[in-house]
Design a protein around this motif. Structure first.
Motif, mmCIF file in Angstrom:
data_model
loop_
_atom_site.group_PDB
_atom_site.id
_atom_site.type_symbol
_atom_site.label_atom_id
_atom_site.label_comp_id
_atom_site.label_asym_id
_atom_site.label_seq_id
_atom_site.Cartn_x
_atom_site.Cartn_y
_atom_site.Cartn_z
ATOM 1 N N ALA A 74 190.244 59.588 97.132
ATOM 2 C CA ALA A 74 190.761 58.211 97.110
ATOM 3 C C ALA A 74 189.627 57.233 96.797
ATOM 4 O O ALA A 74 189.792 56.310 95.978
ATOM 5 N N ALA A 75 188.454 57.461 97.422
ATOM 6 C CA ALA A 75 187.297 56.602 97.138
ATOM 7 C C ALA A 75 186.839 56.789 95.699
ATOM 8 O O ALA A 75 186.475 55.821 95.018
ATOM 9 N N ALA A 76 186.899 58.045 95.220
ATOM 10 C CA ALA A 76 186.503 58.318 93.824
ATOM 11 C C ALA A 76 187.467 57.618 92.860
ATOM 12 O O ALA A 76 187.031 57.094 91.823
ATOM 13 N N ALA A 77 188.751 57.607 93.216
ATOM 14 C CA ALA A 77 189.738 56.928 92.359
ATOM 15 C C ALA A 77 189.445 55.429 92.320
ATOM 16 O O ALA A 77 189.516 54.797 91.253
ATOM 17 N N LEU A 78 189.101 54.868 93.477
ATOM 18 C CA LEU A 78 188.793 53.428 93.539
ATOM 19 C C LEU A 78 187.555 53.107 92.688
ATOM 20 O O LEU A 78 187.566 52.155 91.894
ATOM 21 N N SER A 79 186.511 53.931 92.841
ATOM 22 C CA SER A 79 185.283 53.653 92.086
ATOM 23 C C SER A 79 185.505 53.865 90.586
ATOM 24 O O SER A 79 184.973 53.117 89.762
ATOM 25 N N THR A 80 186.315 54.875 90.226
ATOM 26 C CA THR A 80 186.591 55.112 88.793
ATOM 27 C C THR A 80 187.403 53.958 88.223
ATOM 28 O O THR A 80 187.182 53.534 87.081
ATOM 29 N N LEU A 81 188.342 53.441 89.030
ATOM 30 C CA LEU A 81 189.152 52.304 88.572
ATOM 31 C C LEU A 81 188.265 51.080 88.318
ATOM 32 O O LEU A 81 188.367 50.418 87.271
ATOM 33 N N LEU A 82 187.374 50.814 89.288
ATOM 34 C CA LEU A 82 186.442 49.672 89.120
ATOM 35 C C LEU A 82 185.552 49.885 87.899
ATOM 36 O O LEU A 82 185.340 48.969 87.096
ATOM 37 N N ALA A 83 185.055 51.126 87.763
ATOM 38 C CA ALA A 83 184.177 51.445 86.626
ATOM 39 C C ALA A 83 184.925 51.288 85.315
ATOM 40 O O ALA A 83 184.373 50.781 84.329
ATOM 41 N N ALA A 84 186.201 51.723 85.306
ATOM 42 C CA ALA A 84 186.998 51.621 84.079
ATOM 43 C C ALA A 84 187.204 50.154 83.705
ATOM 44 O O ALA A 84 187.080 49.778 82.535
ATOM 45 N N LEU A 85 187.525 49.331 84.704
ATOM 46 C CA LEU A 85 187.754 47.900 84.437
ATOM 47 C C LEU A 85 186.485 47.245 83.897
ATOM 48 O O LEU A 85 186.524 46.549 82.875
ATOM 49 N N ILE A 86 185.383 47.485 84.604
ATOM 50 C CA ILE A 86 184.127 46.816 84.225
ATOM 51 C C ILE A 86 183.564 47.416 82.932
ATOM 52 O O ILE A 86 183.208 46.694 81.998
ATOM 53 N N GLY A 87 183.503 48.748 82.874
ATOM 54 C CA GLY A 87 182.904 49.431 81.718
ATOM 55 C C GLY A 87 183.724 49.261 80.453
ATOM 56 O O GLY A 87 183.168 48.972 79.384
ATOM 57 N N ALA A 88 185.051 49.412 80.583
ATOM 58 C CA ALA A 88 185.901 49.308 79.386
ATOM 59 C C ALA A 88 185.894 47.879 78.841
ATOM 60 O O ALA A 88 185.843 47.678 77.630
ATOM 61 N N THR A 89 185.930 46.898 79.730
ATOM 62 C CA THR A 89 185.895 45.494 79.285
ATOM 63 C C THR A 89 184.591 45.216 78.539
ATOM 64 O O THR A 89 184.605 44.619 77.457
ATOM 65 N N ALA A 90 183.479 45.667 79.136
ATOM 66 C CA ALA A 90 182.179 45.430 78.501
ATOM 67 C C ALA A 90 182.089 46.150 77.159
ATOM 68 O O ALA A 90 181.637 45.573 76.162
ATOM 69 N N GLY A 91 182.540 47.390 77.121
ATOM 70 C CA GLY A 91 182.480 48.170 75.886
ATOM 71 C C GLY A 91 183.384 47.606 74.807
ATOM 72 O O GLY A 91 183.042 47.626 73.621
ATOM 73 N N TYR A 92 184.541 47.094 75.212
ATOM 74 C CA TYR A 92 185.506 46.577 74.231
ATOM 75 C C TYR A 92 185.054 45.225 73.678
ATOM 76 O O TYR A 92 185.095 44.993 72.466
ATOM 77 N N ILE A 93 184.627 44.330 74.585
ATOM 78 C CA ILE A 93 184.219 42.979 74.124
ATOM 79 C C ILE A 93 182.886 43.072 73.370
ATOM 80 O O ILE A 93 182.725 42.452 72.319
ATOM 81 N N GLY A 94 181.953 43.866 73.909
ATOM 82 C CA GLY A 94 180.645 44.038 73.250
ATOM 83 C C GLY A 94 179.798 42.765 73.298
ATOM 84 O O GLY A 94 180.061 41.868 74.100
#
Lengths: 268, 294
Positions: A74-94
């Motif tokens: 559950a903690a791993a899911a939470l951290s992956t979700l946060l990472a996906a939000l932050i990482g994907a946004t940064a990678g997409y916007i550039g």
């Protein structure tokens, strides 16, 4: 590698089956004290003996497995979700946004996270119930463990952003939200899955460390780390090897997770 | 000054600013926690029946200086610039004195631990790469896998049982992480075409490894060296607690148990600043080795 992975899957399936059915499989209540039998050796009545308060060790190991091994994902899911939000946004916007986010990630990765964890854990009120303490412990782990995954996800999204099919979708007028959900999402899924799997053993070990230091899951709720506090009294450990049961279970689970996640990483 | 040197200097300034920002933020977090902690602004001497009402009023007036949050922040941060981090609530001593007393043990533990872990990881990496035999790799990887599956607290406990120092446990906790990464880096360099060409021309394994593979892997290993400082502090905390080694890690744990937030935040801020500076030094060394990426 296939055989090792199969072994890991079978071992984890077995442990998770026991963890899910812990309350039904446990011979006694994990908090019930058999006051006539403290520190009892293994017997037909107590298969793994009892602890110094007379609580059935096998029942506590079952419930500890439930606490540690079900909440770590559950903690791993939470951290992956946060990472996906932050990482994907940064990678997409550039551009400067990605640079800023990655600088923040670098800074976060440089921080001594165990010290941070202690600080955040110490701020919690003293009167937290055991159930709340376990939830908060894993929630803190999830909230502090996103940075490494965010970096990997950002790199993955950046690579996809410049790929032909995404440029094609953009040229056809695909909206950013749809692009993220329909085009990038499914392609980044293996990376997310790998990050999720890699995070689970890290969080299980972090909880074990915190609980062994007395700052994790509160008594009487057992966790694998909390139960290992018994090992601190190691003078008669040689003649009471059954006290090693929580450590053996933890070791087996982490090894199985490593075998499983490394093969998944290879596949991803 | 060359363009590369200018870039490296700029990177160094940015890293130093980041470290200073973290210390400032930690100071502000500490000040906030102290300011809003229960009992702030009260003095137990007010309960002393021997004190006159004038004395109690004077004490209250003295404590009221910090009622304004901004004044309190300014005073707190001003103290930090003079090395004054305030008083610990768990130990009746100034925090700076506590840190000074505990730092040598941690420096010793981490220094020896890092040296042992790096020596072992590099030695086994080079042995496994030179041997190019699955058996050696399996044995070393299994040892690393076994150690990585144990919490640092248990490794600390094993060191205590074996009557080994805390630095030994820190080395055992760090070794698997360093070995795995170093092994991958060195192996991938070993498989590069120019290394194969060097070996085909008859250059010995030892010379190829030490003069070519290690040099080519140096930038990535330097990056790992920066990160390993952070990992060492992470391992030092549980190990020092279990091994009863009076270092910074044990101090942080005692502060956490005693809910001594000013001490805990100060220690965390200091450790964060040290790890940031370590990472900065590693990055700068990496950029000096690879000026084209600076």
């Amino acid at each position: 590698m296939k055989r090792a992975r199969l072994f890991a899957v079978v071992a984890l399936a077995l442990v998770y089956a026991v963890a899910l059915g812990a309350r039904f499989l446990a011979p006694a209540d994990y908090a019930f004290q058999f006051r006539e039998a403290p520190n009892a050796p293994p017997s037909v009545r107590f298969l793994l003996g009892t602890d110094e308060l007379g609580r059935d060790r096998l029942s506590r190991v079952f419930v500890a497995a439930q606490t540690s091994l079900l909440l770590a994902p559950a903690a791993a899911a939470l951290s992956t979700l946060l990472a996906a939000l932050i990482g994907a946004t940064a990678g997409y916007i550039g551009g400067w946004w990605e640079k800023l986010t990655m600088a923040g990630v670098d800074l976060f990765l440089s921080l001594p996270w165990l010290f941070l964890l202690l600080t955040v854990r110490a701020v919690l009120p003293l009167d937290t119930t055991p159930a709340l303490s376990v939830m908060l412990t894993f929630a803190i782990l999830g909230c502090l463990g996103w940075a490494a995954s965010a970096r990997v996800i950002c790199a993955g999204v950046r690579q996809l952003r410049n790929s032909g099919f995404v440029l094609n979708a953009r040229a056809l007028g695909c909206s950013p939200a749809r692009l993220l959900a329909v085009q990038l999402g499914p392609n980044i899924k293996p990376v997310l899955w790998a990050q999720f799997l890699v995070s689970i053993p890290v969080f299980v070990l972090a909880e074990a460390n915190l609980s062994m230091l007395g700052l994790g899951v509160a008594e009487p709720l057992p966790s694998l780390g909390g139960m290992m506090r018994e090992l601190e009294n190691f003078s008669d450990l040689g003649s009471q090897l059954w006290r090693l049961a929580p450590l053996a279970l933890l070791f087996a689970c982490i090894t199985a997770f490593q075998l499983f996640s490394s093969s998944r990483e290879v596949q991803a | 000054m060359s363009v590369v040197a200018q870039r490296i200097l700029r990177a160094a300034c940015i890293r130093l600013l980041a470290a200073a920002a973290v210390v400032l933020l930690a100071g502000l977090a500490g000040a906030t926690l102290v300011r809003f902690a229960p009992g702030f602004g009260t003095d137990e001497r007010e309960l002393d029946s021997r004190l006159s009402s004038e004395s109690i009023s004077a004490l209250r007036a003295h404590n009221a200086r910090d009622a304004n949050v901004l004044v309190f922040y300014a005073r707190y941060l001003g103290g930090i610039t003079h090395g004054d981090f305030g008083m610990s609530r768990t130990f009746p001593q100034p925090i700076s004195q506590l840190v000074k007393e505990r730092a040598p043990a941690t420096i010793r533990n981490i220094g020896y631990g890092l040296a042992m872990a790096w020596s072992l990881a590099l030695a086994l990496t080079l042995t496994a790469t030179a041997a190019q035999k699955p058996a050696a790799d399996i044995v070393f990887s299994a040892a690393a896998g076994a150690l990585i599956s144990l919490p640092a607290t248990v490794i600390g406990l094993l060191a205590v049982i074996a009557r080994k120092p805390a630095s030994f446990a820190i080395a055992a906790a760090l070794f698997p992480l360093l070995y795995r990464y170093a092994r991958n880096v060195v192996q991938s360099e070993w498989e590069r075409p120019w290394i194969m060409a060097a070996r085909a021309r008859g250059i010995g394994k030892a010379r190829t490894l030490l003069r070519h593979v290690l040099c080519a892997s140096a930038p990535q290993l330097l990056a790992l060296a920066g990160v390993s400082l952070n990992m060492a502090f992470g391992a030092a905390l549980p190990v020092e607690v279990i091994a009863d080694s009076p270092g910074i890690g044990q101090l942080a744990w005692q502060a956490a148990l005693g809910r001594d937030l000013p001490l805990l935040v100060t220690v965390t801020g200091i450790v964060a600043a040290i790890t940031l500076l370590g990472n900065a030094a590693a990055t700068l060394a990496q950029q000096a080795l690879q000026p084209e990426q600076a």
